[in-house]
Design an enzyme around this catalytic site. Structure first.
Site, short mmCIF file in Angstrom:
data_model
loop_
_atom_site.label_atom_id
_atom_site.label_comp_id
_atom_site.label_asym_id
_atom_site.label_seq_id
_atom_site.Cartn_x
_atom_site.Cartn_y
_atom_site.Cartn_z
N TYR A 61 -11.06 7.91 84.43
CA TYR A 61 -12.22 8.37 83.67
C TYR A 61 -13.52 8.07 84.42
O TYR A 61 -13.83 6.91 84.73
CB TYR A 61 -12.26 7.72 82.27
CG TYR A 61 -11.01 7.99 81.43
CD1 TYR A 61 -10.14 9.04 81.71
CD2 TYR A 61 -10.71 7.18 80.33
CE1 TYR A 61 -9.01 9.27 80.95
CE2 TYR A 61 -9.57 7.41 79.56
CZ TYR A 61 -8.73 8.46 79.89
OH TYR A 61 -7.60 8.69 79.13
N LEU A 202 -8.87 13.90 67.35
CA LEU A 202 -9.70 14.92 66.70
C LEU A 202 -9.56 16.25 67.42
O LEU A 202 -10.39 17.14 67.27
CB LEU A 202 -11.17 14.46 66.70
CG LEU A 202 -11.41 13.05 66.12
CD1 LEU A 202 -12.86 12.62 66.31
CD2 LEU A 202 -11.02 13.01 64.64
N ILE A 241 -7.16 6.74 68.70
CA ILE A 241 -8.25 6.28 69.57
C ILE A 241 -9.31 7.38 69.75
O ILE A 241 -9.49 7.92 70.85
CB ILE A 241 -7.70 5.81 70.94
CG1 ILE A 241 -6.67 6.81 71.52
CG2 ILE A 241 -7.07 4.43 70.82
CD1 ILE A 241 -6.32 6.54 72.99
N SER A 244 -16.23 8.62 70.74
CA SER A 244 -17.55 9.09 70.36
C SER A 244 -18.61 8.23 71.01
O SER A 244 -18.46 7.03 71.14
CB SER A 244 -17.72 9.04 68.84
OG SER A 244 -19.03 9.48 68.53
N SER A 252 -18.92 6.76 60.80
CA SER A 252 -18.19 7.64 59.91
C SER A 252 -16.67 7.57 60.20
O SER A 252 -15.86 7.55 59.27
CB SER A 252 -18.75 9.05 60.11
OG SER A 252 -17.92 9.99 59.55
N ASN A 253 -16.30 7.48 61.47
CA ASN A 253 -14.87 7.37 61.80
C ASN A 253 -14.28 6.07 61.25
O ASN A 253 -13.13 6.03 60.81
CB ASN A 253 -14.66 7.44 63.32
CG ASN A 253 -14.98 8.81 63.89
OD1 ASN A 253 -15.14 9.78 63.13
ND2 ASN A 253 -15.08 8.92 65.19
N1 NAP Z 1 -3.42 9.29 77.99
C1 NAP Z 1 -3.97 10.47 78.18
O1 NAP Z 1 -3.47 11.30 78.96
C2 NAP Z 1 -5.21 10.81 77.40
C3 NAP Z 1 -5.65 12.16 77.35
C4 NAP Z 1 -6.78 12.44 76.59
C5 NAP Z 1 -7.47 11.42 75.93
N2 NAP Z 1 -7.04 10.13 76.04
C6 NAP Z 1 -7.77 9.02 75.35
O2 NAP Z 1 -7.98 9.37 74.00
C7 NAP Z 1 -9.36 9.31 73.71
C8 NAP Z 1 -9.75 10.30 72.64
O3 NAP Z 1 -9.43 11.61 73.02
P1 NAP Z 1 -10.52 12.72 73.42
O4 NAP Z 1 -11.74 12.07 73.91
O5 NAP Z 1 -9.81 13.67 74.30
O6 NAP Z 1 -10.79 13.51 72.09
P2 NAP Z 1 -11.10 13.18 70.56
O7 NAP Z 1 -11.28 11.74 70.34
O8 NAP Z 1 -10.09 13.91 69.78
O9 NAP Z 1 -12.49 13.95 70.35
C9 NAP Z 1 -13.66 13.52 70.97
C10 NAP Z 1 -14.77 14.49 70.58
O10 NAP Z 1 -14.97 14.44 69.16
C11 NAP Z 1 -16.34 14.18 68.86
N3 NAP Z 1 -16.38 13.33 67.67
C12 NAP Z 1 -15.92 12.07 67.54
N4 NAP Z 1 -16.09 11.64 66.27
C13 NAP Z 1 -16.67 12.66 65.60
C14 NAP Z 1 -17.12 12.82 64.26
N5 NAP Z 1 -16.98 11.85 63.36
N6 NAP Z 1 -17.67 14.00 63.91
C15 NAP Z 1 -17.81 14.99 64.81
N7 NAP Z 1 -17.42 14.90 66.10
C16 NAP Z 1 -16.85 13.74 66.49
C17 NAP Z 1 -16.90 13.50 70.09
O11 NAP Z 1 -18.27 13.81 70.26
P3 NAP Z 1 -19.46 12.72 70.01
O12 NAP Z 1 -19.46 11.82 71.21
O13 NAP Z 1 -20.65 13.60 69.90
O14 NAP Z 1 -19.14 12.00 68.74
C18 NAP Z 1 -16.08 14.14 71.22
O15 NAP Z 1 -16.67 15.37 71.60
C19 NAP Z 1 -10.01 9.55 75.07
O16 NAP Z 1 -11.36 9.17 75.09
C20 NAP Z 1 -9.12 8.74 75.97
O17 NAP Z 1 -9.48 7.36 75.88
C21 NAP Z 1 -5.91 9.82 76.74
#
Ligand code: NAP
Length: 285
Positions: A61, A202, A241, A244, A252-253
């Site tokens: 990352y 999400l 996980i 944000s 809120s989460n």
């Molecule tokens: N192991 C793997 O291969 C792998 C792959 C992908 C992800 N991950 C891990 O999983 C974590 C989470 O996954 P992700 O980042 O892909 O996606 P996610 O958590 O599903 O979504 C993140 C997005 O949602 C928004 N968000 C968060 N809370 C919100 C709320 N209450 N209302 C509206 N929008 C909201 C965030 O924007 P804002 O910042 O504006 O809130 C961001 O754009 C990653 O950060 C990483 O640590 C691991």
């Protein structure tokens, strides 16, 4: 059924007895720009203060930048945070995993990782990675290890290795819109008491724009994100996980942890986002 603040987050016990909250903090998009780093670290600190003390990061990352953001966030509270990081598959060899972990520790400004994951399966034999992880564990540089993006076949192969059963978690894509693991991987892991870390809970934000989810959330006087997280947290062996950098979103989460979904709501969610009816290849981002 309304979402309320609650003081303690539900937690789960890892195979070695350590306890982690079932709602943590992701960092995938963090550390990419120096100008955003302070805001991102603040967001993580807020999440930790609210009890979301599991922070998930990776050497990938922001090319190590996310780990540096995590370092800023945990500097004054290392002992109260459960730090998860991941090694690139091409760095997961017997010697290379040791040096990759040491680089992560340096960026994180800590002496140990609470959990170290193989980010996804690559060409290096699994046995080599397990050897390296076990060496790191004996040296105290990691407290436990696990995997990510492993399907049922990968998990079976891992469990057939000497010490493969020390795997403490498998981190996979899992959210309302992506339920494939419910067919065989999740039952397989449950049978062996391996917790699941649900990444992109999400749907990277896209799930939140789904009108069916919005309608259900509206009926509960909750937000789509809260319903998506509460749905994952309905299971005692899943850690979600969400990521944000927005303090309002983090607050809120956090409230999602006290949102209880009754049977009628779970039924409505199943109708809107059906569970799998056949085996599908593991979805990966
Ligand atoms: N192991 C793997 O291969 C792998 C792959 C992908 C992800 N991950 C891990 O999983 C974590 C989470 O996954 P992700 O980042 O892909 O996606 P996610 O958590 O599903 O979504 C993140 C997005 O949602 C928004 N968000 C968060 N809370 C919100 C709320 N209450 N209302 C509206 N929008 C909201 C965030 O924007 P804002 O910042 O504006 O809130 C961001 O754009 C990653 O950060 C990483 O640590 C691991």
């Amino acid at each position: 059924m309304a979402a309320q603040e609650s003081s303690t987050l539900p937690s789960l016990s890892l195979p070695d007895g350590a306890t982690v909250p079932r709602l943590g903090l992701g960092t995938w998009r963090m550390g990419e720009r120096k100008t955003s780093a302070a805001r991102e670290a603040q967001a993580l600190m807020l999440g930790v203060d609210l009890g979301m003390t599991l922070v998930d990061t990776a050497e990938m990352y922001g090319d190590g930048g996310a780990e540096e953001v995590v370092a800023r966030a945990i500097a004054a509270r290392r002992d109260s945070v459960f730090v998860v990081s991941k090694v690139y598959p091409h760095n997961a060899g017997r010697k290379t995993a040791i040096s990759a972990c040491e680089r992560s520790l340096k960026r994180l400004k800590t002496d140990r990782l609470d959990l170290y994951l193989l980010h996804w399966r690559g060409r290096i034999p699994l046995a080599e990675t397990v050897d390296a992880f076990e060496q790191l564990r004996r040296d105290g540089k990691i407290l436990r290890w696990g995997v990510s993006n492993f399907d049922t076949r990968d998990m079976s192969e891992l469990f057939a290795l000497p010490e493969g059963q020390r795997c403490a978690a498998n981190q996979v894509l899992y959210h309302l819109g992506e339920r494939g693991i419910e067919w065989d991987l999740l039952p397989w892991m449950r049978e062996r008491h391996v917790p699941t870390m649900a990444y992109s809970p999400l749907g990277q934000g896209s799930l939140l724009r789904d009108p069916k989810l919005s309608a259900i959330a509206k009926r509960l006087a909750a937000t789509p994100a809260q319903v998506a997280l509460a749905w994952l947290m309905r299971s005692p062996d899943i850690v979600a996980i969400p990521e944000s950098a927005d303090p309002e979103h983090i607050r809120s989460n956090r409230v999602a942890a006290s949102l209880r979904l009754d049977r009628a709501t779970l039924g409505a969610l199943d109708a809107a986002f059906p569970p799998p009816t056949a085996a599908t290849p593991l979805a990966i981002i």
